[in-house]
Design an enzyme around this catalytic site. Structure first.
Site, PDB file in Angstrom:
ATOM      1  N   GLY A  73      27.620  33.047  42.188  1.00 26.68           N
ATOM      2  CA  GLY A  73      27.301  34.450  42.429  1.00 26.68           C
ATOM      3  C   GLY A  73      27.677  35.279  41.223  1.00 26.68           C
TER       4      GLY A  73
ATOM      5  N   GLN B  26      29.900  42.758  36.707  1.00 29.42           N
ATOM      6  CA  GLN B  26      30.424  41.656  35.898  1.00 29.42           C
ATOM      7  C   GLN B  26      29.689  41.506  34.568  1.00 29.42           C
ATOM      8  OE1 GLN B  26      30.322  38.791  39.418  1.00 29.42           O
ATOM      9  NE2 GLN B  26      31.991  38.007  38.147  1.00 29.42           N
TER      10      GLN B  26
ATOM     11  N   CYS C  55      36.461  33.081  40.160  1.00 29.30           N
ATOM     12  CA  CYS C  55      35.536  34.133  39.736  1.00 29.30           C
ATOM     13  C   CYS C  55      35.240  33.984  38.252  1.00 29.30           C
ATOM     14  CB  CYS C  55      36.180  35.494  40.016  1.00 29.30           C
ATOM     15  SG  CYS C  55      35.160  36.909  39.571  1.00 29.30           S
ATOM     16  N   LEU C  56      33.982  34.192  37.893  1.00 22.77           N
ATOM     17  CA  LEU C  56      33.593  34.115  36.486  1.00 22.77           C
ATOM     18  C   LEU C  56      34.294  35.174  35.632  1.00 22.77           C
ATOM     19  CD1 LEU C  56      29.761  33.446  36.909  1.00 22.77           C
ATOM     20  CD2 LEU C  56      31.546  31.788  36.313  1.00 22.77           C
TER      21      LEU C  56
ATOM     22  N   HIS D 197      32.498  38.252  48.485  1.00 23.41           N
ATOM     23  CA  HIS D 197      33.112  38.281  47.157  1.00 23.41           C
ATOM     24  C   HIS D 197      32.295  39.156  46.206  1.00 23.41           C
ATOM     25  CE1 HIS D 197      35.202  36.114  43.700  1.00 23.41           C
ATOM     26  NE2 HIS D 197      34.176  36.677  43.093  1.00 23.41           N
ATOM     27  N   GLU D 198      30.981  38.954  46.183  1.00 23.32           N
ATOM     28  CA  GLU D 198      30.128  39.717  45.260  1.00 23.32           C
ATOM     29  C   GLU D 198      30.026  41.188  45.670  1.00 23.32           C
ATOM     30  OE1 GLU D 198      29.570  38.392  42.489  1.00 23.32           O
ATOM     31  OE2 GLU D 198      30.060  36.368  43.123  1.00 23.32           O
TER      32      GLU D 198
ATOM     33  N   HIS E 230      32.853  43.136  44.421  1.00 23.35           N
ATOM     34  CA  HIS E 230      32.691  43.571  43.027  1.00 23.35           C
ATOM     35  C   HIS E 230      32.024  44.946  42.952  1.00 23.35           C
ATOM     36  CE1 HIS E 230      34.065  40.332  40.480  1.00 23.35           C
ATOM     37  NE2 HIS E 230      33.389  39.428  41.167  1.00 23.35           N
TER      38      HIS E 230
END
Length: 152
Positions: A46, A51, A88-89, A130-131, A134
């Site tokens: 995701g 991000q 997480c990225l 999660h996304e 963000h």
């Protein structure tokens, strides 16, 4: 398409409330394409627009069931709870246990601007939450327990 720079924890854009998308145009569709390519290249499941430095409500997800593109996603129903490990990225090599709803329903617009709704459990439900976090300036490390560094 282009690979975008993934912002890391500490970047101010990751703590901002993302703005709703007023109109889905070529710029938004190109962003969706570039975000998907970036997510796949980084081996993520995701990616949210903040991000990649864009403080707007756009998310791409693929947990192995095909690409899902969400514009202005909103969780409209949550059921139960589950705790599982997340990464997480934007927070490389850090993992932690996060309690999330076991089942969620999310309404959103697709790339054509059509209303959609998805109900999910398992990894997809976790990824949606999660996304969407963000988009509200929240990182998983803000709510995780047992943070740990894992190098690959």
């Amino acid at each position: 398409m282009a690979i975008l720079d993934i912002k890391k924890a500490g970047d101010v854009v990751l703590k901002q409330q993302a703005q709703p998308v007023a109109r889905i145009d070529k710029k938004i569709r190109t962003l969706l394409d570039n975000m998907a390519e970036t997510m796949y290249k980084a081996n993520g499941v995701g990616l949210a627009a903040p991000q990649v430095g864009e403080s707007i409500q756009v998310v791409v997800i693929d947990v192995g069931e095909g690409l899902i593109e969400l514009v202005n996603p909103e969780i409209v129903r949550m059921e139960g709870t589950e705790t599982d490990s997340e990464g997480c990225l934007s927070v490389p090599e850090i993992y932690g246990d996060v309690e999330r709803a076991a089942k969620v329903s999310v309404k959103y617009l697709n790339r054509q601007g059509k209303n959609h709704r998805i109900t999910a459990t398992g990894l997809l439900a976790r990824c949606l939450q999660h996304e969407i976090d963000h988009l509200h300036g929240r990182l998983f490390i803000d709510i995780a327990q047992n943070l740990r560094k894992v190098t690959k």
